[in-house]
Design a protein around this motif. Structure first.
Motif, mmCIF file in Angstrom:
data_model
loop_
_atom_site.group_PDB
_atom_site.id
_atom_site.type_symbol
_atom_site.label_atom_id
_atom_site.label_comp_id
_atom_site.label_asym_id
_atom_site.label_seq_id
_atom_site.Cartn_x
_atom_site.Cartn_y
_atom_site.Cartn_z
ATOM 1 N N CYS A 45 1.077 -1.250 -0.030
ATOM 2 C CA CYS A 45 0.097 0.037 0.080
ATOM 3 C C CYS A 45 0.850 1.120 0.053
ATOM 4 C CB CYS A 45 -1.188 -0.119 1.199
ATOM 5 S SG CYS A 45 -0.240 0.524 2.742
ATOM 6 N N PRO A 46 0.294 2.406 -0.026
ATOM 7 C CA PRO A 46 1.073 3.686 0.011
ATOM 8 C C PRO A 46 1.993 3.836 1.145
ATOM 9 C CG PRO A 46 -1.027 4.235 -1.001
ATOM 10 C CD PRO A 46 -1.056 2.753 -0.493
ATOM 11 N N LYS A 47 1.441 3.230 2.144
ATOM 12 C CA LYS A 47 2.212 3.460 3.369
ATOM 13 C C LYS A 47 3.684 2.731 3.145
ATOM 14 C CE LYS A 47 -1.021 2.752 6.527
ATOM 15 N NZ LYS A 47 -2.295 2.596 5.636
ATOM 16 N N GLY A 48 3.636 1.395 2.897
ATOM 17 C CA GLY A 48 4.777 0.461 2.850
ATOM 18 C C GLY A 48 5.692 1.142 1.917
ATOM 19 N N ALA A 49 5.048 1.659 0.754
ATOM 20 C CA ALA A 49 5.809 2.294 -0.561
ATOM 21 C C ALA A 49 6.589 3.410 -0.051
ATOM 22 C CB ALA A 49 5.142 2.519 -1.788
ATOM 23 N N SER A 50 6.160 4.151 0.941
ATOM 24 C CA SER A 50 6.873 5.255 1.594
ATOM 25 C C SER A 50 7.867 4.947 2.992
ATOM 26 C CB SER A 50 5.816 6.177 2.032
ATOM 27 O OG SER A 50 5.025 6.742 0.739
ATOM 28 N N LEU A 51 8.209 3.751 2.762
ATOM 29 C CA LEU A 51 8.958 3.286 4.212
ATOM 30 C C LEU A 51 10.296 3.877 4.232
ATOM 31 C CD1 LEU A 51 8.957 1.667 6.829
ATOM 32 C CD2 LEU A 51 9.999 -0.226 5.434
ATOM 33 N N GLY A 52 10.861 4.049 3.053
ATOM 34 C CA GLY A 52 12.223 4.653 3.006
ATOM 35 C C GLY A 52 12.308 6.145 3.482
ATOM 36 N N ARG A 53 11.242 6.727 2.943
ATOM 37 C CA ARG A 53 11.113 8.328 3.225
ATOM 38 C C ARG A 53 10.891 8.428 4.469
ATOM 39 N NH1 ARG A 53 9.503 11.531 -1.041
ATOM 40 N NH2 ARG A 53 9.425 13.362 0.235
ATOM 41 N N LEU A 54 9.862 7.407 5.285
ATOM 42 C CA LEU A 54 9.663 7.614 6.924
ATOM 43 C C LEU A 54 10.956 7.219 7.714
ATOM 44 C CD1 LEU A 54 7.447 7.988 9.008
ATOM 45 C CD2 LEU A 54 7.168 5.473 9.011
ATOM 46 N N ASP A 55 11.727 6.449 7.116
ATOM 47 C CA ASP A 55 12.966 6.245 7.766
ATOM 48 C C ASP A 55 13.930 7.036 7.901
ATOM 49 O OD1 ASP A 55 14.413 3.947 9.150
ATOM 50 O OD2 ASP A 55 15.737 4.087 7.224
ATOM 51 N N GLU A 56 13.975 7.716 6.797
ATOM 52 C CA GLU A 56 15.208 9.006 6.625
ATOM 53 C C GLU A 56 14.358 10.319 6.941
ATOM 54 O OE1 GLU A 56 17.606 8.711 3.464
ATOM 55 O OE2 GLU A 56 17.614 6.163 3.396
ATOM 56 N N ASP A 57 13.395 10.052 7.364
ATOM 57 C CA ASP A 57 12.809 11.493 7.927
ATOM 58 C C ASP A 57 13.857 12.667 8.476
ATOM 59 O OD1 ASP A 57 11.418 13.916 8.567
ATOM 60 O OD2 ASP A 57 9.759 12.662 9.487
ATOM 61 N N PRO A 58 14.139 13.742 7.929
ATOM 62 C CA PRO A 58 15.047 14.688 8.292
ATOM 63 C C PRO A 58 14.836 15.287 9.697
ATOM 64 C CG PRO A 58 14.048 15.597 6.492
ATOM 65 C CD PRO A 58 13.706 14.127 6.434
ATOM 66 N N ASP A 59 13.427 15.189 9.962
ATOM 67 C CA ASP A 59 12.874 15.809 11.209
ATOM 68 C C ASP A 59 13.057 14.995 12.333
ATOM 69 O OD1 ASP A 59 12.532 18.246 9.907
ATOM 70 O OD2 ASP A 59 10.432 17.811 9.186
ATOM 71 N N ARG A 60 13.200 13.884 12.259
ATOM 72 C CA ARG A 60 13.460 12.729 13.369
ATOM 73 C C ARG A 60 14.496 13.225 14.399
ATOM 74 N NH1 ARG A 60 11.545 7.385 12.953
ATOM 75 N NH2 ARG A 60 12.869 6.708 14.456
ATOM 76 N N LEU A 61 14.291 13.114 15.655
ATOM 77 C CA LEU A 61 15.403 13.316 16.611
ATOM 78 C C LEU A 61 16.374 12.305 16.454
ATOM 79 C CD1 LEU A 61 13.127 14.342 19.716
ATOM 80 C CD2 LEU A 61 14.197 15.834 17.894
ATOM 81 N N ARG A 62 17.494 12.854 16.590
ATOM 82 C CA ARG A 62 18.683 11.861 16.415
ATOM 83 C C ARG A 62 19.372 11.646 17.741
ATOM 84 N NH1 ARG A 62 16.434 11.686 11.818
ATOM 85 N NH2 ARG A 62 17.340 11.170 9.990
ATOM 86 N N LYS A 63 19.479 12.582 18.698
ATOM 87 C CA LYS A 63 19.776 12.546 19.945
ATOM 88 C C LYS A 63 19.073 12.978 21.147
ATOM 89 C CE LYS A 63 24.534 13.824 18.393
ATOM 90 N NZ LYS A 63 25.847 14.681 18.489
ATOM 91 N N PRO A 64 19.174 12.647 22.228
ATOM 92 C CA PRO A 64 18.303 12.827 23.383
ATOM 93 C C PRO A 64 18.068 14.607 23.712
ATOM 94 C CG PRO A 64 19.826 11.148 24.102
ATOM 95 C CD PRO A 64 20.322 11.750 22.635
ATOM 96 N N LEU A 65 16.953 15.112 24.049
ATOM 97 C CA LEU A 65 16.614 16.281 24.356
ATOM 98 C C LEU A 65 16.435 16.566 25.811
ATOM 99 C CD1 LEU A 65 14.830 17.661 21.248
ATOM 100 C CD2 LEU A 65 17.229 17.763 21.501
ATOM 101 N N ILE A 66 17.132 17.567 26.354
ATOM 102 C CA ILE A 66 16.477 18.127 27.563
ATOM 103 C C ILE A 66 16.119 19.369 27.695
ATOM 104 C CG2 ILE A 66 17.577 18.749 29.938
ATOM 105 C CD1 ILE A 66 19.373 16.497 30.036
ATOM 106 N N ARG A 67 14.801 19.499 27.978
ATOM 107 C CA ARG A 67 14.250 20.730 28.049
ATOM 108 C C ARG A 67 14.730 21.654 29.348
ATOM 109 N NH1 ARG A 67 9.573 22.786 30.133
ATOM 110 N NH2 ARG A 67 8.773 20.714 30.393
#
Length: 729
Positions: A45-67
């Protein structure tokens, strides 16, 4: 240099196999359906076909954050865990701790394996999850009828001759509590072999358009319709249960109060249609009734789910090929499971007195527990995935309540409407850096099947796996150091070796432990569960193990569903309890509203093929097209109310201004908004450009399905007016 790899799609309940092509840098260049997967057979389905885009989303956090105040600071993992420890150490009473588990936990190995130990060591009864915003009525009904909340029969789609489906739209959802890759293809095959598909829904969904017949029904009245069918079966002498059951006479007596004539007035379904549906169910060679989220998230959700399986029993279709059957998952274990009554309400929420179900409290009361002073007031919250500010009823109240917490920790890849309130955010790794096995979903599969997908890419630097994050949190909560996986493995081995007939009874634990394979503790636990499971080499019933799954990357077909009610039943009586007292008691509440006039306009939710709740709106290819946040409304209502391109929707809890989408596919007097939108305060760039509005600004957290505590999202009374028109409240 490219490489081709295979894995299970983790984005919904369909468990489709995928074939991915990766370049030298590990970037996904293409995603196709895995044609060699024996269950999904190449469907995508379209969600599965977009797995690569979801996996490499540049807006994902890469390191922990403290507020720190209103600012966020990236930190190392040890500093982040130290901050969590300090926050938890500041809690004087563990009754003030709460945990929320979001929907994505059902799609990760970490969520399935580490959530329960984490809850146990937190030492709190303030446990909340997306289940009470979705499916808890089915769990409660199944627990009361069959003795276990996960004993959920699914329609044997590939062999049934007649399928009655209510409040479900699997052409968009891909199925729910019914794991069936290529659900559309399976429904088309049903019709090609001469079977009949009837869909009951307030909207003419894509699934309803595919069906032989679509029946409009007023939202929230499914229990009345089902009772009308039950009444007709008894009245016409068409009741033919194929199993010995308790409570047949009580069901017959309860159904007397719901004749089709009375039910028709409440549901909008013609009397002759109700009687015909009963006759068709009884006459079909094989048949199954299946209902999902539209019927669960309603005022009488548990009664509706109960009546679904009452009908499967009364027509002789429970636990037979072509009827409603029980899957046998490869990691299922009977060790330590005895016969005992299933109960709810072992404890109640502090403020509203809502009952516990399956060890958790309704998410509809989480804000009460944070806002209300007194002993046990929630001051510390841990969220693991999910976005309850958008997903829970009356989200704006939760948004305000979270600001009052002393400390909050979120395990989440995004800074969003919920995690913005956290003091510490711990991001899990990317999808392709994580192994995948569908522990929960394969227990609801329409064909027995198993598949494991090891991580495709290595972790970055000091990034721990999600399992390691949750295990570390559990150790912090327990005030201990050590290997959580080793402890759990030893405990499972102890139980298995002490259980008569387990297959490893009396064997040496150290010897068994040494046989386990896997690169991580998570994989070794999976190996243990497979070996002890119903197809496992230690159970003496097969040769299944982690090694066999690694050697078969496309998955293994374990056969068609087989009758196994005697294995599944965990009731004290050893029989199907057709009339559980808590549900017979709730029938009186249903009777009390039978003669009520329906509200002029009610609101329902909506599923989208390119969406899954709130967590896929930051992938460009999945936003747009049909996946938009609009108010669907019948053209007759548009004309009657004098609406333009937008409308004001008001409920007892709030109001929204929304673009309208006139369509004849929805009943007059019903409007629909999709769930999971309202991205107004987050760092997800695509979602921020397509914010939509949150339907849960309108839903009411004070109204729940009584037996289960589930939130009510369907059948919400609203008023609709043109923009600029002020209506006195």
């Amino acid at each position: 240099m490219t490489s081709t790899v295979h894995r299970t799609c983790p984005l919904c309940e369909a468990v489709c196999g995928l074939t991915l092509t990766l370049d030298e840098g590990g970037h996904v260049t293409s995603v196709r359906g895995d044609k060699e997967d024996p269950f999904s057979k190449g469907f995508i389905c379209p969600k599965g076909a977009s797995l690569g885009r979801l996996d490499e989303d540049p807006d994902r956090l890469r390191k922990p954050l403290i507020r720190e105040g209103e600012l966020w600071r990236e930190v190392g993992w040890e500093e982040a865990f130290a901050a969590v420890r300090a926050g938890l150490d500041g809690v004087a009473d563990r009754r003030s701790v709460a945990i929320y588990l979001g929907n994505p936990n059902a799609h990760t190995m970490a969520g399935a394996l580490y959530g329960a130990p984490l809850i146990k060591v937190l030492g709190t009864r303030n446990v909340y999850s997306a289940s009470t915003a979705d499916q808890m009525p089915k769990h409660v009904a199944s627990g009361l009828m069959f003795g276990h909340p996960l004993a959920i029969p699914v329609p044997d789609l590939d062999r049934t001759d007649y399928l009655l489906m209510l409040g479900a739209n699997p052409l968009d959802s891909n199925g729910s509590l019914c794991t069936a890759p290529d659900f559309p293809g399976r429904l088309k095959a049903l019709r090609r072999r001469g079977g009949r598909l009837v869909v009951v829904d307030p909207r003419r969904t894509r699934t309803a358009a595919l069906a032989d017949e679509h029946v409009f029904v007023r939202p929230g009245t499914d229990a009345y319709l089902l009772f009308g069918i039950v009444h007709t079966l008894f009245e016409a002498g068409l009741v033919t249960p194929s199993h010995e059951v308790n409570g047949l006479d009580q069901v017959r007596e309860a159904a007397k109060h719901f004749p089709p004539e009375a039910v028709s007035r409440r549901t909008g379904v013609p009397v002759e249609v109700i009687r015909r549906l009963a006759g068709e169910l009884a006459a079909a060679r094989t048949a199954a009734v299946y209902a999902r989220i539209g019927t669960c998230t309603a005022e009488f959700g548990t009664l509706a789910q109960w009546l679904v399986d009452v009908l499967n029993v009364l027509t002789g279709n429970l636990d037979r090929p072509g009827g409603a059957m029980f899957a046998k998952a490869a990691t299922e274990s009977g060790v330590g499971r005895g016969r005992r009554p299933y109960t709810v309400g072992r404890w109640k929420s502090r403020v509203r007195g809502l009952p516990e179900t399956n060890g958790e409290l309704p998410v509809a009361t989480l804000a009460d527990e944070i806002e209300t002073p007194g002993e046990g007031q929630v001051t510390f919250l841990l969220t693991v995935a999910g976005n309850p500010v958008l997903a829970a009823p009356h989200g704006p109240r939760l948004d305000a309540a979270f600001r009052r917490l002393d400390f909050m920790v979120s395990v989440d890849p995004y800074l969003n409407e919920t995690t913005k309130h956290a003091n510490v955010i711990l991001p899990p790794p990317r999808v392709l850096q994580s192994g995948h096995y569908d522990f929960a979903l394969l227990g609801f599969a329409v064909r027995n099947y198993t598949r494991y997908s090891p991580p495709l890419l290595p972790l970055d630097g000091q990034q721990p796996s999600e399992a390691e994050i949750l295990a570390r949190l559990a150790m912090i909560a327990a005030g201990m150091e050590g290997d959580l996986d080793a402890f759990v493995i030893d405990e499972l081995l102890r139980k298995a070796t002490e259980t008569p007939g387990s297959g490893v009874e009396g064997r040496d634990m150290a010897e068994l432990r040494a046989e386990l394979e896997g690169e991580t503790g998570t994989e070794r636990r999976l190996d243990l569960m497979l070996r002890l499971g119903p197809y496992g080499e230690w159970a003496g019933k097969g040769d299944l193990s982690l090694r066999k799954l690694l050697d078969n990357p496309h998955g293994l077909d374990l056969g068609a569903l087989e009758p196994r009610l005697d294995e599944v039943l965990r009731t004290a009586s050893g029989l199907v309890e057709l009339a559980p007292p808590p549900l017979i008691e709730d029938v009186e509440r249903l009777r009390g509203k039978l003669a009520e006039e329906p509200p002029e306009i009610v609101l329902i939710g909506r599923r989208h093929l390119r969406s899954n709740n709130s967590w896929m709106h930051n992938v460009g290819p999945l936003v747009g097209g049909s996946n938009t946040c609009t108010l669907q409304i019948n053209p007759a209502d548009v004309a009657r109310l004098g609406l333009g391109e937008q409308a004001v929707v008001r409920s007892a809890k709030g109001e929204l201004i929304v673009p309208i989408e006139p369509t004849g596919t929805i009943m007059p007097g019903v409007v629909s908004l999709p769930h999971g939108w309202g991205h107004t305060e987050n760092t997800q760039s695509v979602a921020a450009d397509h914010p939509g509005v949150s339907v849960n600004a309108l839903t009411d957290e004070t109204t729940v399905d009584v037996p289960s505590g589930n939130a009510v999202f369907n059948g919400v009374p609203v008023s609709i007016s043109p923009t600029g028109v002020i209506i006195a409240q």
